[in-house]
Motif scaffolding. Sequence first.
Motif, PDB file in Angstrom:
ATOM      1  N   LYS A  76     -70.927  81.190  71.053  1.00 41.85           N
ATOM      2  CA  LYS A  76     -71.009  80.326  69.532  1.00 41.85           C
ATOM      3  C   LYS A  76     -70.360  79.223  70.164  1.00 41.85           C
ATOM      4  N   ARG A  77     -70.731  78.501  69.870  1.00 41.99           N
ATOM      5  CA  ARG A  77     -69.780  77.465  69.634  1.00 41.99           C
ATOM      6  C   ARG A  77     -68.810  76.875  68.201  1.00 41.99           C
ATOM      7  N   TYR A  78     -67.146  76.565  69.092  1.00 45.89           N
ATOM      8  CA  TYR A  78     -66.545  76.400  68.115  1.00 45.89           C
ATOM      9  C   TYR A  78     -65.673  74.922  67.828  1.00 45.89           C
ATOM     10  N   GLU A  79     -65.868  74.744  66.630  1.00 41.44           N
ATOM     11  CA  GLU A  79     -64.805  73.762  66.738  1.00 41.44           C
ATOM     12  C   GLU A  79     -63.996  73.582  65.697  1.00 41.44           C
ATOM     13  N   ASP A  80     -62.055  72.851  66.636  1.00 40.36           N
ATOM     14  CA  ASP A  80     -61.637  72.934  65.708  1.00 40.36           C
ATOM     15  C   ASP A  80     -61.274  71.297  65.348  1.00 40.36           C
ATOM     16  N   TRP A  81     -61.174  70.842  64.373  1.00 41.15           N
ATOM     17  CA  TRP A  81     -60.913  68.785  64.380  1.00 41.15           C
ATOM     18  C   TRP A  81     -59.658  69.531  63.505  1.00 41.15           C
ATOM     19  N   VAL A  82     -58.710  68.358  64.151  1.00 48.41           N
ATOM     20  CA  VAL A  82     -57.268  68.785  63.476  1.00 48.41           C
ATOM     21  C   VAL A  82     -57.405  67.345  63.037  1.00 48.41           C
ATOM     22  N   LEU A  83     -56.904  67.535  61.386  1.00 44.71           N
ATOM     23  CA  LEU A  83     -57.242  66.728  60.620  1.00 44.71           C
ATOM     24  C   LEU A  83     -55.962  66.776  58.989  1.00 44.71           C
TER      25      LEU A  83
END
Length: 52
Positions: A11-18
């Motif tokens: 699976k593709r994971y996105e971890d966005w720092v916001l």
Amino acid sequence: CGDECPYFPGKRYEDWVLEDPAGQGVDAVRPIRDAIKTRIEGLIESLIPVPN
């Protein structure tokens, strides 16, 4: 997600720092909203196959 999230191989994971918008005024939240919109648009573009 900054926390310990379940991992599923393949699976593709996105971890966005916001920045956390909690307790901030509208003028501070708008750039965060815009950053999320830009990232979502980029994600959609990366997921939609380009026709040959």
